[in-house]
Structures are given as structure tokens and as C-alpha cells.
Design a protein around this motif. Sequence first.
Motif, mmCIF file in Angstrom:
data_model
loop_
_atom_site.group_PDB
_atom_site.id
_atom_site.type_symbol
_atom_site.label_atom_id
_atom_site.label_comp_id
_atom_site.label_asym_id
_atom_site.label_seq_id
_atom_site.Cartn_x
_atom_site.Cartn_y
_atom_site.Cartn_z
ATOM 1 N N ILE B 395 0.850 -1.200 0.000
ATOM 2 C CA ILE B 395 0.000 0.000 0.000
ATOM 3 C C ILE B 395 0.888 1.254 0.000
ATOM 4 O O ILE B 395 0.599 2.228 -0.688
ATOM 5 C CB ILE B 395 -0.915 0.012 1.254
ATOM 6 C CG1 ILE B 395 -1.749 -1.257 1.343
ATOM 7 C CG2 ILE B 395 -1.781 1.274 1.286
ATOM 8 C CD1 ILE B 395 -2.982 -1.332 0.512
ATOM 9 N N ALA B 498 -7.976 -1.134 -1.406
ATOM 10 C CA ALA B 498 -6.537 -0.817 -1.418
ATOM 11 C C ALA B 498 -6.305 0.585 -1.969
ATOM 12 O O ALA B 498 -5.464 1.333 -1.450
ATOM 13 C CB ALA B 498 -5.800 -1.849 -2.257
ATOM 14 N N ARG B 502 -4.460 3.629 -0.015
ATOM 15 C CA ARG B 502 -3.250 4.279 -0.538
ATOM 16 C C ARG B 502 -3.455 5.779 -0.709
ATOM 17 O O ARG B 502 -2.637 6.582 -0.284
ATOM 18 C CB ARG B 502 -2.844 3.651 -1.876
ATOM 19 C CG ARG B 502 -1.617 4.323 -2.457
ATOM 20 C CD ARG B 502 -1.206 3.717 -3.765
ATOM 21 N NE ARG B 502 -0.393 2.519 -3.567
ATOM 22 C CZ ARG B 502 0.124 1.831 -4.581
ATOM 23 N NH1 ARG B 502 -0.108 2.200 -5.825
ATOM 24 N NH2 ARG B 502 0.866 0.767 -4.344
#
Lengths: 99, 622
Positions: B395, B498, B502
Motif C-alpha cells: 500500500i 486498497a 493508498r
Amino acid sequence: MATKKLLAKLGRFLDADRASQRKEIDSIRKVLKKLKHKERDLREKLPKAPAGEERDEIAAKLEVIYAQRRKGLDRVKELRGVDKPEKGEGKAEDQIKDS
Amino acid sequence: MHIHLLDPRRYWLLVVFIILGYGFWVSPHFKEIAAGVALFLFGMISLEKGFKAFTGGALERVLRRSTNRLWKSIAFGIGSTTLMQSSTLVSLITISFVSAEMITLAAGIGIIMGANLGTTTGAWLIAGLGLRVDIAGYAMPALVFGVVMLLQRSKLVKGLGYLALGVGFLFLGIHYMKEGFEAFQQAFELSAYEVPGLWGVLLFTGIGVLITVIMQSSHATLLVIIAALAAGQITYDAALALAIGANLGSAVTTAIGGMTANLGGKRLAMAHVIFNIMTAAVAIALIEQMGWVVDQLSVLMGIQDDLLLKLALFHTLFNLLGVLLLAPFIKQLEWALLRYVQFTPKSRAQPLYLYPGALETPASALTALRKEVGHLYDNAHDLIAHGVSLRRSVIASDDSLTEAVKKTHRIIPLDVDDVYEHKVKSLHNEVIAFASEIQGRELSEYAINQVYALQQASRDIVEAVKATKHLHKNLSRYGLSSNVPVREGYDDIRLRIARVLREIRQLRQQDPETVTSLSLDSLRLCMEKSGRRFTSDINRMVRSRRLSPAIATSMLNDEKYASEVCENLLEAAQALLQTGTLAEQAAEGALALDASDIERMASAEPDSPQPDHTHGDEKTAR
């Protein structure tokens, strides 16, 4: 002298609404400026990004920034209650149209 | 502060060391027993570590297939215990499986039931052939093989090494415990305790439990019972009661193993204890009737004169009765265990920024609260990243998330409840307590709003983690499915979370002066588009029969959980990123895209290519 002061106070009181509008316009301008910086960064990144996922992501971000800046400009216009844009905002609007 | 000084938990380790040290000094037997217990527990830890290396792989598939029905898990327990000749070992390994979430709790209970039945084959072997598998003999080779495999590079071989070491240490531990108790074994003069009636049954059951707990093996107890019965030291009735006790005692060994396991393992250990207590209660209540059934059956089998084989028959029968009585209620037992056996906190995450001094001024209190909610967010970030089987480093990197998701070949084992209790809930409690403390003081309108927003952010983070828990359950099951549309669907869900993780991480690292929470709007739009695309893809696949409606429903439910995770994270990030004055926050609010804006933009051109902004964009300027 005292009368003058009193008159000035009265003027500020009657203008209170206008002052808060001015304050809001200033705040929106500040945010618009941040968005402009962000847009410039993204524009620089866009041609360098490989075609595909990453490029699409940047393009989508730009699309959102345009929509947000458009909203900001509309709000400024609404606060001024005029159709004619002022110096700063006119420029920003032209930039959106040109971009 | 004095409360902390008097807290006995601060000194318990020291007290334990002193007691152990004294014991070692006074008795060499005690030293041996304590070493046995230590090796035994270490073996359990190694086993669990070893099994974790195989999660998401072939072993998990085999296990899942062999335990997806109650009869299968019972048969698995019977088969494995008959082969290994140790219900204790099978129970302990099952605890490791449940701890690593490789099998469900219900399947674990089924295996334990099967193991109880499988262990009765030992009684037949001992009584019939006079054989007893000496497991301690296998300890040394297992340890040597284990260490050699541990030195290899391959993760799978290392996992095997941990398994071998685990088995070796378990055997060695049991061996040392038995050695240590040899002196006690000599002292059991069973005939001295003969009491008639129910009291006699209860007394001998108690003795059976005691011997098994001390020797850590129901097999060893059965050996003692059979030897005593053969020598005429005890009556046949007393032997039956002792056998019941031996069965009950073996649950204690599992309970010790459950101590080192996580919540799932503890629940299974509890199930084992409940199952064995209930079986023993039924056997004691019906001991006369069962004795009669054994007599009748032994006549049919032609073993009416062999008391040893009759004892083995009794042992098998009452375990079978226990399984038959309790098997229909496994679901209820599982429900009760999930409901009532909860985690008892041990090492909670401590707040990093909340201390009484921070309450001195509203500004310092607000800063502390904001940082602590940020700390809570970081903990939740790690948990959620692992929840979607992605490493934090992935990440944090600039690597393609799509590739990382596609290349995933194992689901990261995670006890979400456990991590939630340790790393999230405890901090959330502290945040709420601190926020309440701040609100009790005189504050400006700005500060009141900020405290409220941060308190709400803390709740959003908790909600995101809870949604992750639901999602993780199905992700472990279907995330790496061999069915391509299913795998792609779950990949899409993981990728979406994800991306949010991020993006928020990157925004939080930027200079607060230049960053704006408006950046989150593009993520909101992206989530909306992905959600729409996901639903239409599922509909299309169901129509074309590429996906069954049952799995499609699961996927849609999980998509909903994923949306909840993302929305709550975005809300929390919004509060964390808004650091400007009230007027600036209001300005950001005026420019932010509302739900109708996002819906309009998402539905505008769902599948068309993105406009090329390098050559102008009339659409957005219209």
C-alpha cells in the motif's frame, strides 16, 4: 468627532452581511487556489503517466477538480449577486474554459 | 497513580518466577514437569506457526473439503486419531487449524468429537494386543528433521519444519511430564478407594481425571486401568468409572493448549471441555444401563469373559453415545460459544497522545485528539490492508495495486476480532473518553465542531473495521477461488479498498497547508463508478449462467461491505484532513461534490474512455 465615529460604527453594522460575504469569498478563493495548484500538478503528471489505469485515474481527478472549481465560481457569483465576474474569478473561469 | 502500583498484574510474572525458582530448587521432579509443560506449550506455538505457512494453499482446500459436513469432520477426527493414537495431539492440531481460520469452529467441534471416538481404538489396541504407541520415541527425529527444514529458504519447507518441531516438542513435553510424575504413579493404590454406589462411581471418575491430568495422556491412564483390572486391584465397575474419568481428563490437556491459542482456539478448547463433561455426565447417569448393553454386546461378540475387551467396548460405547447426543446441537453450541466466549484483553494498544496535561488548553487538547484519531486510523489501516490480504509495504509503495491484487496467491490469516480488540477498540474507548473530557470544558464553536467531527471519525474507523471483519470471512473462502469470475469479483473489491487506503495515506502525508479534503471527492466518484460497474457485471454473469445466483448474492453482500469500509474511511479521512478555520471548512463544504453531483458524474458516461485533458476539456467547463 464622536458623531463621525458613531456613523462609521453604524456603517459597519449595516455592512455586516457584506463583510461576512467578503470573508466567505476570500475563503473560497483560498480553496480555489489550492485546487489550482493541485490541478497544475496533475496536468504535469498526466503526459508522463503510462496509458491505462494510472492515466485514467489522473484524468478522473482532473474532472472532479473542474467540477469543484465550477461550483466555487458559481458560489462566488451568487454571493456577489452579479453576473459579471470580478478580476480574480474571471481569470479562474477563463482558465477552466481554456483547459 | 497508587492504583497502578497496587495492581497485582504488574507483579504476577515476578511471583510466578519466584514460585517456579523455589520449585526447581526444592524438587527435581517438579523441574522435569515444569520443563515438560514449557516444551508442550512451545510445541503448540510452533504447530500454529507451521500451519499458518500453509493457509490459502492446498492443505486448506483439503481440510475444508474434508470438514465441510459434520459427518466428514467427525470421520476426519476418528481417522486422524486412530492413525496418530493421540486424541490430545489431534485436538491440539485442530485448535491450531481453528486459530489460523483454516477451518470453522463447527468443523473443529466435529473433529474433536471424532477424536474422542477415535481415541477409543487405543483401548482396543491396549486391551486386545497389549500395544501402546510410544510417541516420545518420535520426538528426537521430529526435532532434528524440523531444525534441518527450518534452515531452508522455501517458506513451505520452513512451515513443515515448524510442524515437525511442534510435534517433536509436544511429544517431548508429554515425555518429560510423564517422567516427572513417575514417582506419583507409584503411589496410586487404587483398591484402597473402593466405595459402593454412585459415590464410588464419582470418586473413581475423579481419580481417572486426576491421573489423566497428571500424566497428560488418557492412553496412559487406560494402561494403568487395564493393568489394575488385569491384576485384580480394582473391580470391573470401578474400571468403567475410571475410563469415564480418563476421557474427562483429556479435555484438560486441550484446555492447556487452548491457553496459547487465539479466540477461535480458546472457543474450541471450551467446546472440548463442554463436550467431555456432558459425555461424562451422561455416562455416569446411565452407567448401569450401559453396563447391561456392554454385557449383551459382549455375548454377541464372544468376548463376555474378557474384562479388558469389555472395558474397551464400554469406552467406545459411551463416547459414541456422547457424539450421538451432541451432534444435532453443534450449530447451537457454536452459536453459544461465539456469543459468550469473548476476548479477555491482555496487551491493548496504548494511546500515544492522550495524557491529562494535553487537556490544559483547548488547542493542545484538540491537537492531541486529532493525533490520536490519526493513530487509531493507522492501526485500522494496517488491519484493513491485511484484511484484504495486502501487505502494508505494498500500500505504501508506488507499485501497481492491480498487479499486487492479481498476484495474490494466499489469503493472509487474520483474527479480525483479536486485532480489533487489541489495536482498535481500546484506542477508540480512550478517544471517546478524552473527547467527553474536552467537551466538559469551555470551548469555542470551532473547537466544539472539531471535537464532534473527530469523535465521529473515530466511530467511522471502528465501523470500517467491523465491515472488514464481515468481508474477510468470505474473502478467506472465495478470495482465491478457481472460478475466474468469482476471483475477478473479489479482486475488484480488494483493489477498491486498497486504492482508498493508498490515496488517503498519501493525502495524510502531504503538507496540511496545501492539502484539501476536496481531494477525497475523486475517490468517492471512483467508488460510485466501481460499485455500478460491479453490480452490472454480476447481473450480466448471472444472466449468462457464468455465475450462480447463490455466489452472486454473496459477492453483492461483500461489495456492500467493501463500500462501507471505503465510505467510513473517507469520512474519517475528511475529519482528519480538515484543519483550517471554520470559514475555510465552510468553503470546502461549498465546493465539495454532493451525492447528486457524484451520481450525475458517475452515470454520465459509465464505460466511455476518459476525456483527454491534454487537449482541452469542454465537458467540465460547460
